[in-house]
Write a protein that holds these residues in place. Structure first.
Motif: not given
Length: 418
Positions: A81-85, A100-101, A323-325
């Protein structure tokens, strides 16, 4: 409310009972005393509603899913999911194929606290069903042939290359991981999890079945929890072996507590977590509750710090997770550059490994772990995988880092007969 006569017997029956369903999740604190946990263990079985999403708009979809159901939901966030953030990608091979989720509203939810079982969702009769459930005889498990994706020499070469990035000033620290895997692996997931949980009981252990995909976790690490308006994160950085000799064990513990290298690793991640929490916090409320706490588990001593803040009422609690992921303990600092180097030097897609699973309550309280020390299994393809890693800093010795990886893998290798 019901008070089972034998708690460990009830727990074992409850897990086997839950495993009849296509989807279930069991979260177990293994009797570790923890100021932030709402329950000793909790079991969710069957799905009344489900959300499965790929990186892109997953966090917003989860917000809608929670507000639509206003109910307990259980699920996981994959590392990718880093790729979304951020502007990142994941192009490595993936033998597991987790979403992914994924989140679900359970049909049945049983929570256990202070010797009493309580049905939070579903019919009260389920407690009787569990008590009378007959446990299947354990089949002798076959030893699994485990392979390593990197040889020791390849691992050492990559660690040295990452140290050169640190020397150049690209990063201060990076969490570098390697995969152990088995193809054509036949395991009984419940039996394997029970064996792992016995060899290595930890405060954030869990069993998660999503159709044919399984997470069998003995993780000692909390990613993030919310109680009322307070957010708490407890990153782990710093590992030392245990000894059966009590005096030596105490000496090892003391050595870890005073180890400058381990403290440096830990404080870098504490700073990163403080920064991540600041994005969601009431101004000035981020604080370090405990720095360099030493906690002992069956295989290892760990250095754990605790950071908390008050959640800004204007920030949605799911945005606080976003925000923390991904968690700083599994990435490095600076975070985005570290994640780019992880993609460059690792050879396997992380997927659910170094992601997180847990639950969200109807009022928006939540608790999520870090997926480490976990066996991941795709029953359909008979592919089994676990990854281990550690923080690489300027002071890292590549050979010692490799040995630390094997120490972290020891409980899983023991369970799988490797």
């Amino acid at each position: 409310m019901k008070t089972p006569q034998n708690i460990s017997d009830f727990k074992q029956k409850a897990l086997q009972w839950a495993n009849q369903f296509e989807v279930c999740c069991f979260l177990d604190s293994n009797n570790y005393k923890d100021a932030y946990s709402a329950y000793d263990f909790i079991i969710a079985a069957g799905a009344n509603a489900e959300l499965k999403s790929g990186a892109g708009n997953a966090f917003d979809e989860l917000k809608s899913f929670h507000s639509q159901h206003q109910q307990w939901i259980f699920g996981f966030f994959s590392y990718d999911l880093k790729n979304e953030i951020e502007d990142l990608q994941s192009n490595h091979p993936d033998g597991l194929n987790f979403a992914d989720l994924y989140f679900f509203v359970p049909k049945h939810l049983i929570a256990f606290k202070d010797g009493k079982a309580e049905v939070l969702l579903g019919n009260l009769s389920v407690l009787g069903e569990i008590e009378s459930y007959s446990i299947e005889d354990k089949k002798p498990s076959k030893a699994i042939q485990i392979s390593q994706r990197l040889s020791k020499d390849q691992y050492i070469h990559k660690v040295e290359a990452l140290r050169s990035h640190i020397i150049k000033g690209d990063i201060y620290e990076v969490n570098f991981c390697q995969e152990f895997f088995a193809e054509d692996a036949e395991i009984d997931p419940v039996q394997t999890f029970e064996a792992l949980n016995q060899v290595s009981p930890t405060p954030f252990a869990g069993y998660f079945k999503i159709y044919g995909n399984y997470i069998l976790s003995a993780t000692p690490e909390r990613f993030l929890c919310k109680r009322g308006s307070k957010l708490t994160s407890q990153p782990i950085k710093g590992t030392a072996r245990r000894s059966i000799d009590q005096a030596e064990d105490e000496a090892i513990k003391l050595q870890l507590r005073n180890d400058i290298k381990e403290q440096a690793e830990n404080v870098m991640i504490v700073d990163l977590v403080r920064h991540d929490l600041t994005k969601s916090a009431v101004k000035g409320s981020v604080k370090v509750d405990e720095l360099f706490g030493i906690y002992s588990f069956p295989q290892v001593h760990q250095m754990i710090s605790t950071i908390s803040c008050d959640l800004n009422p204007e920030v949605h609690f799911i945005d606080a997770i976003k925000n923390a992921f991904p968690m700083g303990s599994m990435t490095g600092a600076p975070k985005v550059k570290a994640m780019k180097l992880i993609e460059e030097y690792e050879v396997t897609k992380r997927g659910i490994y170094s992601g997180s699973f847990g639950c969200i309550s109807p009022n928006g309280d939540f608790d999520f772990n870090v997926v480490i020390r976990s066996i991941l299994y795709n029953a359909e393809s008979s592919y089994l995988s676990f990854q281990v890693g550690g923080a690489i800093t300027y002071q890292s010795d590549a050979v010692l880092e490799y040995e630390e990886c094997l120490l972290k893998a020891s409980a899983i290798l023991k369970v799988l007969g490797g």
